[in-house]
Write an enzyme that holds these catalytic residues in place. Sequence first.
Site, short mmCIF file in Angstrom:
data_model
loop_
_atom_site.label_atom_id
_atom_site.label_comp_id
_atom_site.label_asym_id
_atom_site.label_seq_id
_atom_site.Cartn_x
_atom_site.Cartn_y
_atom_site.Cartn_z
N SER A 119 0.80 -1.22 0.00
CA SER A 119 0.00 0.00 0.00
C SER A 119 0.83 1.28 0.00
O SER A 119 0.28 2.36 -0.09
CB SER A 119 -0.95 0.02 1.19
OG SER A 119 -0.23 -0.03 2.40
N HIS A 144 1.06 4.42 7.00
CA HIS A 144 0.58 5.23 5.88
C HIS A 144 1.00 6.67 6.08
O HIS A 144 1.59 7.03 7.08
CB HIS A 144 -0.95 5.15 5.79
CG HIS A 144 -1.44 3.86 5.18
ND1 HIS A 144 -2.76 3.46 5.20
CD2 HIS A 144 -0.79 2.89 4.48
CE1 HIS A 144 -2.87 2.31 4.58
NE2 HIS A 144 -1.69 1.94 4.14
N ASP A 186 -7.90 6.42 4.58
CA ASP A 186 -8.01 5.25 5.44
C ASP A 186 -9.29 5.18 6.25
O ASP A 186 -9.40 4.33 7.13
CB ASP A 186 -6.82 5.24 6.41
CG ASP A 186 -5.53 4.92 5.70
OD1 ASP A 186 -4.47 5.15 6.28
OD2 ASP A 186 -5.60 4.44 4.55
#
Lengths: 171, 180
Positions: free
Chosen positions: A56, A96, A122
């Site tokens: 990701s 992230h 998210d």
Amino acid sequence: MLSLDFLDDVRRMNKRQLYYQVLNFGMIVSSALMIWKGLMVVTGSESPIVVVLSGSMEPAFHRGDLLFLTNRVEDPIRVGEIVVFRIEGREIPIVHRVLKIHEKENGDVKFLTKGDNNSVDDRGLYKQGQHWLEKKDVVGRARGVAPSGNTRPSCDQFLWCFFLHLLKVKL
Amino acid sequence: MNTVLSRANSLFAFSLSVMAALTFGCFITTAFKDRSIPVDIRVSKVMIKNVDDFTGPRERSDLGFVTFDVSANLQPIFDWNVKELFLYLTAEYSTKSNALNQVVLWDKIVLRGDNTKLNLRDVKSKYFFFDDGNGLRSNKNITLTLSWNVVPNAGILPLVMGSGHKSLAFPESYETAKSY
């Protein structure tokens, strides 16, 4: 053939040499543990080195890359930073990038994250009804990276991926 | 060194040490480099609406629309240890309810080997510019800056802000027309 050689060596040692070997081994293990715990204190993070598990954050980080984290509480959270956070009730931390922050005068901050390779933020990953993350959810911030040599976008080597999964880190 | 196994073992150990040394070399030779360059940002269109925040908290919030131009020459930043630049355009402002707000309006990934001359015109924001509340209307001081996260092959991940920013002000009234 190899195992027999090893056993012969052990049989040839007397008690003192055997104890010495055991102590030597204990020293090595405790030195490794000391270095690890020392890193935890210096960086302020409970897991100072983590392994990238998912794609990701590609093309910045590929599966197998090592990330070095720090977690100094006085560091302010700003957009663009790569944070490692844990969602309440879930064990596996996620790494992230911060997309949005709203900070009050007293320092309370709420922020939103998104993986570089994901098309949406998210919010789908957060708890039901949770729209923002807070400082207490942060486990650390990515400060450095060491490559793994794996530049392929998908996880083809299943045994390697399984081993990484055991380390219980998800990125 | 008389069996295939012991030769393979030493070869493997040696190559591992060489690779580790190279990786450390990559890191230490670029760790203290200044990665800042001048950036030019212009704003062509600014508009504001007040709608329910459909990206998350369903409260009535200000939604800003900004169309901008951005240009920069990224060539000086790249070297043997830079794998990727993650560019992001930040809008920073303060409101009555929040002392500091930062919203990323747009981002771009530039890999080593890609075109390093950034020259984009009339770019619409990639992400919705929702405020946490209604603090955008009549806000006179929104600062747009272009920053980048330098992703190395091995080493530190610095966040660098480009020198050069643009201030913009949002209008006093909301736009009610449907188009953008």
